[in-house]
Write a protein that holds these residues in place. Structure first.
Motif, PDB file in Angstrom:
ATOM      1  N   SER A  69       1.099  -1.039   0.514  1.00 16.65           N
ATOM      2  CA  SER A  69      -0.250  -0.401  -0.138  1.00 16.65           C
ATOM      3  C   SER A  69       1.417   1.056  -0.224  1.00 16.65           C
ATOM      4  O   SER A  69       1.628   0.830   0.933  1.00 16.65           O
ATOM      5  CB  SER A  69      -1.053  -0.217   1.268  1.00 16.65           C
ATOM      6  N   LEU A  83       0.667  -6.260  -0.026  1.00 16.80           N
ATOM      7  CA  LEU A  83      -1.056  -6.477  -0.870  1.00 16.80           C
ATOM      8  C   LEU A  83      -0.339  -7.850  -1.241  1.00 16.80           C
ATOM      9  O   LEU A  83       0.591  -7.834  -1.981  1.00 16.80           O
ATOM     10  CB  LEU A  83      -1.135  -5.194  -1.533  1.00 16.80           C
ATOM     11  N   GLU A 140      -5.830  -8.324  -3.399  1.00 15.13           N
ATOM     12  CA  GLU A 140      -6.231  -7.734  -2.437  1.00 15.13           C
ATOM     13  C   GLU A 140      -6.291  -6.305  -2.708  1.00 15.13           C
ATOM     14  O   GLU A 140      -7.075  -5.546  -2.728  1.00 15.13           O
ATOM     15  CB  GLU A 140      -5.291  -7.858  -1.211  1.00 15.13           C
ATOM     16  N   ASP A 185     -10.093  -4.462  -3.159  1.00 15.60           N
ATOM     17  CA  ASP A 185     -10.620  -2.640  -2.085  1.00 15.60           C
ATOM     18  C   ASP A 185     -10.648  -1.931  -2.915  1.00 15.60           C
ATOM     19  O   ASP A 185     -10.787  -1.240  -2.420  1.00 15.60           O
ATOM     20  CB  ASP A 185      -8.937  -3.200  -1.444  1.00 15.60           C
TER      21      ASP A 185
END
Length: 321
Positions: free
Chosen positions: A150, A161, A165, A169
């Motif tokens: 991130s 990550l 994901e 997300d």
């Protein structure tokens, strides 16, 4: 090596420029016309904090990135417009994508998100990839892998990550992920190829991408510099790894490793870093620039100080529309 303190750019203060944002090592100024000025200081960052200031680091990183941007322009578009000073980049202002792309070719690293740190803690499944048992520190991976994290914009800790994901997300669309992952692997392959010709190993590197006003994805930040990448000297790599030693490097791991051996760098106060280590690190940056590019490093000694020189050259942007 003796360096005049006036040639060290620790703090950047340019009050005549608008919309100032101070990053860990760069100061950014957003001009009203959609362009951005990025001033590279000599601050050295690791473990999400500033450790010290290294003479000439800002100029070296800016000029190294310039060389690589030109060497990879056929692979992808980038944000570069011009270089009004050796420490300064004039670029297109982008919306930076919230995922930092790290490509790794070796089991290496010292940070909490590095695959070596995770591997030594017993993890084998990480970043959507499964690594085999029995690997040694700094050993070459079966193939380069992408280890995204991130992008924490407010000083928070980056977190590992997986591709699933990222999509779940909503950090990136599937099309964006496909494009930047393919581009990152192509850039890494080019970087390894050129590094090998210079007697170096590009072990890993990070890339940042942004989106322009038309939705195009461009390479941003820096590329294949000693700050964003781990370079090792190829001629000593095999012997040092076989002996369980850290490869000879062209990166800030010299300082990172020194700090990590003396404290918990994420929680404790950083002990004073000796001047001789800072000067040695500056010499490593110079050597890295000259080895990577094949060009001689020439510091810009104009102005009474680095800040005075930059101030003089950037005043033209004070009245930018």
């Amino acid at each position: 090596m003796i360096v005049d303190p006036a040639r060290v750019l620790d703090a950047v203060e340019l009050p005549f420029l608008p919309n100032h944002y101070r990053g860990k090592v760069r100061d950014n100024y957003d001009l009203p016309d959609g362009r951005r000025l990025i001033v590279a200081s000599d601050r050295l960052s690791a473990f999400d904090r500033i450790l010290c200031a290294v003479p000439y680091k800002g100029q070296i990183l800016t000029q190294t990135a310039r060389w690589w941007f030109e060497e990879t322009a056929d692979l992808c578009r980038n944000h570069v417009i011009d270089y009004p000073d050796p420490n300064v980049l004039l670029c297109r202002r982008l919306t930076i994508l919230p995922v930092e792309i790290v490509v790794r070719g070796y089991l290496a690293g010292t940070t909490g998100t590095s695959i070596l740190t995770l591997y030594k803690a017993g993890e084998r499944r990480m970043y959507g990839t499964v690594l085999p048992d029995g690997m040694r520190d700094n050993e070459r991976l079966p193939q380069p892998i992408i280890t995204p994290t991130s992008k924490e914009f407010d000083g928070g800790h980056d977190r590992p990550l997986t591709p699933d994901e990222i999509l779940a997300d909503g950090l990136l669309t599937a099309a964006q992920w496909d494009e930047i992952s393919a581009t990152a692997l192509a850039l890494f392959a080019r970087g390894q190829e050129i590094a090998a010709r210079r007697g170096l190993i590009l072990a890993d590197t990070k890339y940042e991408f942004g989106v322009d006003a038309d939705g195009n994805i461009l390479l941003a930040d820096e590329v294949h510099t000693p700050d964003s990448s781990r370079f090792w000297k190829a001629d000593s790599y095999t012997a040092r790894v076989a002996a369980g030693e850290r490869p000879d490097s062209f990166d800030k791991d010299v300082v990172r490793s020194w700090v990590a051996a003396r404290c918990d760098p994420y929680r404790d106060a950083i002990p004073p870093i000796p001047d001789d280590m800072i000067l040695a690190t500056s010499a490593v940056y110079v050597e890295a620039f000259e080895t990577i590019t094949g060009e001689r490093f020439v510091p810009d000694l104009a102005g009474e100080t680095v800040l005075a020189r930059i101030t003089d050259r950037l005043r033209v942007f004070a009245s930018a529309p």
